[in-house]
Write a protein that holds these residues in place. Structure first.
Motif, PDB file in Angstrom:
ATOM      1  N   ASP A  68      32.609  37.723  29.446  1.00 17.39           N
ATOM      2  CA  ASP A  68      32.434  37.473  30.878  1.00 17.39           C
ATOM      3  C   ASP A  68      33.749  37.371  31.643  1.00 17.39           C
ATOM      4  O   ASP A  68      33.905  37.968  32.707  1.00 17.39           O
ATOM      5  N   THR A  69      34.691  36.614  31.106  1.00 15.47           N
ATOM      6  CA  THR A  69      35.977  36.437  31.796  1.00 15.47           C
ATOM      7  C   THR A  69      36.732  37.755  31.881  1.00 15.47           C
ATOM      8  O   THR A  69      37.240  38.121  32.943  1.00 15.47           O
ATOM      9  N   ASP A  70      36.796  38.484  30.766  1.00 13.79           N
ATOM     10  CA  ASP A  70      37.509  39.762  30.764  1.00 13.79           C
ATOM     11  C   ASP A  70      36.836  40.772  31.679  1.00 13.79           C
ATOM     12  O   ASP A  70      37.509  41.523  32.387  1.00 13.79           O
ATOM     13  N   LEU A  71      35.525  40.784  31.703  1.00 16.74           N
ATOM     14  CA  LEU A  71      34.796  41.683  32.595  1.00 16.74           C
ATOM     15  C   LEU A  71      35.106  41.357  34.052  1.00 16.74           C
ATOM     16  O   LEU A  71      35.339  42.256  34.866  1.00 16.74           O
ATOM     17  N   LYS A  72      35.131  40.072  34.378  1.00 17.00           N
ATOM     18  CA  LYS A  72      35.464  39.637  35.745  1.00 17.00           C
ATOM     19  C   LYS A  72      36.872  40.090  36.111  1.00 17.00           C
ATOM     20  O   LYS A  72      37.108  40.594  37.222  1.00 17.00           O
ATOM     21  N   ILE A  73      37.808  39.925  35.201  1.00 18.39           N
ATOM     22  CA  ILE A  73      39.201  40.321  35.466  1.00 18.39           C
ATOM     23  C   ILE A  73      39.287  41.829  35.703  1.00 18.39           C
ATOM     24  O   ILE A  73      39.871  42.278  36.685  1.00 18.39           O
ATOM     25  N   ILE A  74      38.698  42.615  34.814  1.00 20.88           N
ATOM     26  CA  ILE A  74      38.781  44.075  34.927  1.00 20.88           C
ATOM     27  C   ILE A  74      38.089  44.583  36.182  1.00 20.88           C
ATOM     28  O   ILE A  74      38.642  45.389  36.932  1.00 20.88           O
ATOM     29  N   THR A  75      36.864  44.126  36.433  1.00 17.92           N
ATOM     30  CA  THR A  75      36.138  44.631  37.604  1.00 17.92           C
ATOM     31  C   THR A  75      36.813  44.198  38.907  1.00 17.92           C
ATOM     32  O   THR A  75      36.880  44.974  39.846  1.00 17.92           O
ATOM     33  N   SER A  76      37.319  42.978  38.948  1.00 19.12           N
ATOM     34  CA  SER A  76      37.986  42.513  40.166  1.00 19.12           C
ATOM     35  C   SER A  76      39.272  43.281  40.429  1.00 19.12           C
ATOM     36  O   SER A  76      39.519  43.727  41.549  1.00 19.12           O
ATOM     37  N   ILE A  77      40.076  43.449  39.404  1.00 13.78           N
ATOM     38  CA  ILE A  77      41.380  44.096  39.581  1.00 13.78           C
ATOM     39  C   ILE A  77      41.239  45.603  39.814  1.00 13.78           C
ATOM     40  O   ILE A  77      41.855  46.157  40.721  1.00 13.78           O
ATOM     41  N   PHE A  78      40.413  46.268  39.025  1.00 21.16           N
ATOM     42  CA  PHE A  78      40.338  47.726  39.129  1.00 21.16           C
ATOM     43  C   PHE A  78      39.320  48.224  40.144  1.00 21.16           C
ATOM     44  O   PHE A  78      39.538  49.248  40.780  1.00 21.16           O
ATOM     45  N   PHE A  79      38.206  47.548  40.311  1.00 24.89           N
ATOM     46  CA  PHE A  79      37.159  48.061  41.187  1.00 24.89           C
ATOM     47  C   PHE A  79      37.186  47.417  42.575  1.00 24.89           C
ATOM     48  O   PHE A  79      36.791  48.033  43.554  1.00 24.89           O
ATOM     49  N   GLU A  80      37.641  46.172  42.651  1.00 26.96           N
ATOM     50  CA  GLU A  80      37.663  45.469  43.929  1.00 26.96           C
ATOM     51  C   GLU A  80      39.074  45.313  44.481  1.00 26.96           C
ATOM     52  O   GLU A  80      39.266  44.715  45.530  1.00 26.96           O
ATOM     53  N   LYS A  81      40.058  45.814  43.751  1.00 25.48           N
ATOM     54  CA  LYS A  81      41.470  45.810  44.157  1.00 25.48           C
ATOM     55  C   LYS A  81      42.030  44.411  44.399  1.00 25.48           C
ATOM     56  O   LYS A  81      42.870  44.192  45.269  1.00 25.48           O
ATOM     57  N   VAL A  82      41.563  43.425  43.630  1.00 28.87           N
ATOM     58  CA  VAL A  82      42.098  42.070  43.685  1.00 28.87           C
ATOM     59  C   VAL A  82      43.416  42.071  42.918  1.00 28.87           C
ATOM     60  O   VAL A  82      43.519  42.685  41.850  1.00 28.87           O
ATOM     61  N   THR A  83      44.429  41.406  43.438  1.00 31.52           N
ATOM     62  CA  THR A  83      45.721  41.370  42.746  1.00 31.52           C
ATOM     63  C   THR A  83      45.655  40.417  41.557  1.00 31.52           C
ATOM     64  O   THR A  83      44.797  39.529  41.496  1.00 31.52           O
ATOM     65  N   ASN A  84      46.579  40.606  40.625  1.00 27.10           N
ATOM     66  CA  ASN A  84      46.658  39.710  39.466  1.00 27.10           C
ATOM     67  C   ASN A  84      46.864  38.268  39.930  1.00 27.10           C
ATOM     68  O   ASN A  84      46.264  37.340  39.392  1.00 27.10           O
ATOM     69  N   LYS A  85      47.709  38.088  40.931  1.00 22.38           N
ATOM     70  CA  LYS A  85      48.004  36.755  41.459  1.00 22.38           C
ATOM     71  C   LYS A  85      46.743  36.112  42.036  1.00 22.38           C
ATOM     72  O   LYS A  85      46.438  34.951  41.752  1.00 22.38           O
ATOM     73  N   ASP A  86      45.993  36.869  42.836  1.00 27.78           N
ATOM     74  CA  ASP A  86      44.762  36.344  43.427  1.00 27.78           C
ATOM     75  C   ASP A  86      43.709  36.061  42.358  1.00 27.78           C
ATOM     76  O   ASP A  86      42.968  35.082  42.445  1.00 27.78           O
ATOM     77  N   MET A  87      43.649  36.927  41.345  1.00 34.17           N
ATOM     78  CA  MET A  87      42.693  36.720  40.250  1.00 34.17           C
ATOM     79  C   MET A  87      43.034  35.438  39.504  1.00 34.17           C
ATOM     80  O   MET A  87      42.134  34.655  39.150  1.00 34.17           O
TER      81      MET A  87
END
Length: 129
Positions: A68-87
């Protein structure tokens, strides 16, 4: 392909996920609506559609193996363009945590999509999450 090539291709695939979907929709629409296409043009579009469908299915299948955590990180960063800092702020963790999980997730996805173990400590670890 070596480790770096596979890793970079996987990142490119993830970054292009939404583009692939849009291209797939456009290709299908062209095939449906354009009655002036030659048989050769239709075959070329059909091959592109099939290629895009395969790529999307591989990405979707690979994402199913993430926790779940890794999926949230990947989808947020790659699909929603959330920055690493914001994530990191959203999950209340360090940027290093995000970077490590992102890298490990990309390695798992690459392994599933391309059939290569790209990480030194991967093995079957993605089956344990």
């Amino acid at each position: 392909m070596d480790y770096k090539d596979i890793f970079e291709q996987t990142k490119k695939d993830l970054k292009g996920f939404k583009t692939i979907i849009a291209r797939l929709k456009a290709s299908k629409l062209t095939l449906e609506k354009d009655t002036f296409l030659s048989d050769e043009e239709k075959k070329l579009i059909e091959r592109k559609i099939k290629s895009d469908e395969i790529k999307l299915e591989k990405i979707k299948a690979a994402l199913e193996f993430l926790g779940d955590t890794d999926l949230k990180i990947i989808t947020s960063i790659f699909f929603e363009k959330v920055t690493n800092k914001d994530m990191a702020a959203q999950l209340n963790v360090s940027k290093e945590f995000i970077n490590r999980h992102k890298r490990e997730s990309i390695e798992r996805i690459a392994d599933i999509m391309y059939g290569h173990l790209v990480g030194s400590n991967l093995g079957s670890s993605y089956l344990q999450d």
